[in-house]
Every structure is written in structure tokens, then in C-alpha cells.
Design a protein around this motif. Structure first.
Motif, PDB file in Angstrom:
ATOM      1  N   UNK A   1      -9.808  11.958   6.584  1.00 51.83           N
ATOM      2  CA  UNK A   1      -9.220  11.409   5.360  1.00 51.83           C
ATOM      3  C   UNK A   1      -7.938  10.670   5.733  1.00 51.83           C
ATOM      4  N   UNK A   2      -7.810   9.435   5.267  1.00 51.09           N
ATOM      5  CA  UNK A   2      -6.633   8.594   5.523  1.00 51.09           C
ATOM      6  C   UNK A   2      -5.715   8.663   4.304  1.00 51.09           C
ATOM      7  N   UNK A   3      -4.516   9.172   4.506  1.00 55.02           N
ATOM      8  CA  UNK A   3      -3.554   9.350   3.407  1.00 55.02           C
ATOM      9  C   UNK A   3      -2.824   8.053   3.065  1.00 55.02           C
ATOM     10  N   UNK A   4      -2.759   7.112   3.989  1.00 55.17           N
ATOM     11  CA  UNK A   4      -1.932   5.905   3.808  1.00 55.17           C
ATOM     12  C   UNK A   4      -2.159   5.168   2.486  1.00 55.17           C
ATOM     13  N   UNK A   5      -3.372   5.000   1.989  1.00 60.74           N
ATOM     14  CA  UNK A   5      -3.533   4.292   0.704  1.00 60.74           C
ATOM     15  C   UNK A   5      -2.873   5.009  -0.478  1.00 60.74           C
ATOM     16  N   UNK A   6      -2.611   6.287  -0.347  1.00 59.11           N
ATOM     17  CA  UNK A   6      -2.042   7.072  -1.446  1.00 59.11           C
ATOM     18  C   UNK A   6      -0.515   7.101  -1.435  1.00 59.11           C
ATOM     19  N   UNK A   7       0.104   6.599  -0.372  1.00 60.35           N
ATOM     20  CA  UNK A   7       1.566   6.647  -0.257  1.00 60.35           C
ATOM     21  C   UNK A   7       2.268   5.773  -1.286  1.00 60.35           C
ATOM     22  N   UNK A   8       1.542   4.881  -1.945  1.00 64.06           N
ATOM     23  CA  UNK A   8       2.133   4.037  -2.986  1.00 64.06           C
ATOM     24  C   UNK A   8       2.430   4.827  -4.264  1.00 64.06           C
ATOM     25  N   UNK A   9       1.852   6.012  -4.392  1.00 68.35           N
ATOM     26  CA  UNK A   9       2.068   6.850  -5.576  1.00 68.35           C
ATOM     27  C   UNK A   9       3.245   7.793  -5.328  1.00 68.35           C
ATOM     28  N   UNK A  10       4.190   7.850  -6.261  1.00 68.01           N
ATOM     29  CA  UNK A  10       5.417   8.635  -6.042  1.00 68.01           C
ATOM     30  C   UNK A  10       5.193  10.081  -5.597  1.00 68.01           C
ATOM     31  N   UNK A  11       4.182  10.723  -6.119  1.00 69.58           N
ATOM     32  CA  UNK A  11       3.957  12.123  -5.741  1.00 69.58           C
ATOM     33  C   UNK A  11       3.660  12.264  -4.248  1.00 69.58           C
ATOM     34  N   UNK A  12       3.102  11.226  -3.636  1.00 73.56           N
ATOM     35  CA  UNK A  12       2.717  11.306  -2.230  1.00 73.56           C
ATOM     36  C   UNK A  12       3.707  10.659  -1.262  1.00 73.56           C
ATOM     37  N   UNK A  13       4.764  10.020  -1.746  1.00 74.47           N
ATOM     38  CA  UNK A  13       5.697   9.346  -0.831  1.00 74.47           C
ATOM     39  C   UNK A  13       6.330  10.287   0.200  1.00 74.47           C
ATOM     40  N   UNK A  14       6.580  11.570  -0.103  1.00 75.99           N
ATOM     41  CA  UNK A  14       7.122  12.455   0.947  1.00 75.99           C
ATOM     42  C   UNK A  14       6.199  12.583   2.160  1.00 75.99           C
ATOM     43  N   UNK A  15       4.912  12.329   1.977  1.00 74.90           N
ATOM     44  CA  UNK A  15       3.967  12.457   3.082  1.00 74.90           C
ATOM     45  C   UNK A  15       4.113  11.337   4.106  1.00 74.90           C
ATOM     46  N   UNK A  16       4.880  10.314   3.803  1.00 78.45           N
ATOM     47  CA  UNK A  16       5.128   9.226   4.755  1.00 78.45           C
ATOM     48  C   UNK A  16       6.001   9.683   5.912  1.00 78.45           C
ATOM     49  N   UNK A  17       6.710  10.777   5.743  1.00 84.79           N
ATOM     50  CA  UNK A  17       7.509  11.360   6.819  1.00 84.79           C
ATOM     51  C   UNK A  17       6.572  12.157   7.730  1.00 84.79           C
ATOM     52  N   UNK A  18       6.378  11.664   8.946  1.00 79.76           N
ATOM     53  CA  UNK A  18       5.410  12.295   9.846  1.00 79.76           C
ATOM     54  C   UNK A  18       5.720  13.781  10.079  1.00 79.76           C
ATOM     55  N   UNK A  19       6.975  14.171  10.357  1.00 78.27           N
ATOM     56  CA  UNK A  19       7.218  15.605  10.553  1.00 78.27           C
ATOM     57  C   UNK A  19       6.810  16.452   9.339  1.00 78.27           C
TER      58      UNK A  19
END
Length: 87
Positions: free
Chosen positions: A28-46
Motif C-alpha cells: 500500500x502506497x501512502x503518498x496519495x493520501x498525504x494531501x489530506x490533513x489527517x494523514x500529513x503527519x505520516x510524511x515524517x519518515x521516522x
């Protein structure tokens, strides 16, 4: 009802290797979902790497998660998963 996540490995390229309750291994690729505010914290790799299988889905420390159906329907087969090939 679609299968549920029983094992998950998060990768630094913001994908997740998943094993489902039916034995399938999918990615599953999370990158398309990073545009949604709830998922923006997931852009931090750690932070992203802290995701774990929980209650049939993948969950992070601040309770971000995905619908198990989304994880199954929007993922692709992953025969090279570190979790092994499907039975």
C-alpha cells in the motif's frame, strides 16, 4: 467483508507491506493520501515507520489509521514483500 491486516511493515519510501487474514501479501502506497490533513503527519519518515498492525488495520501512535477496506482494495500484490510470498 474484505480481509483484515494481520501484519504490517512500514518502509521509508512511505509504503507498507501488508499481510492480510486470507494470507495475501500486498503493498500500500501512502503518498496519495498525504494531501489530506489527517494523514500529513505520516510524511515524517521516522513517525511513519512507527505504524503497526492493530485491530485489522495499520495504526500510528497518534491514532491515524486507514480503513481496512481501503488498505485491501487500494493495495497491489507484493510478491517481494519481506513478509514472504502468498501461500
Amino acid at each position: 467483508m474484505n480481509p483484515r491486516v494481520v501484519e504490517a511493515v512500514c518502509h521509508d519510501n512511505l509504503t507498507i507491506s501488508l499481510t492480510f487474514s486470507n494470507g495475501e501479501r500486498r503493498k500500500f502506497d501512502v503518498r496519495p493520501y498525504l494531501q489530506y490533513p489527517v494523514y500529513t503527519p505520516l510524511a515524517s519518515v521516522p513517525y511513519f515507520l512507527q505504524g503497526k498492525a492493530s485491530h485489522g488495520t495499520v495504526e500510528w501512535p497518534n491514532e491515524e489509521d486507514f480503513c481496512p477496506d481501503t488498505l485491501y482494495l487500494e493495495s497491489v500484490p507484493d510478491m517481494n514483500s519481506p513478509l514472504g510470498n502468498a501461500a
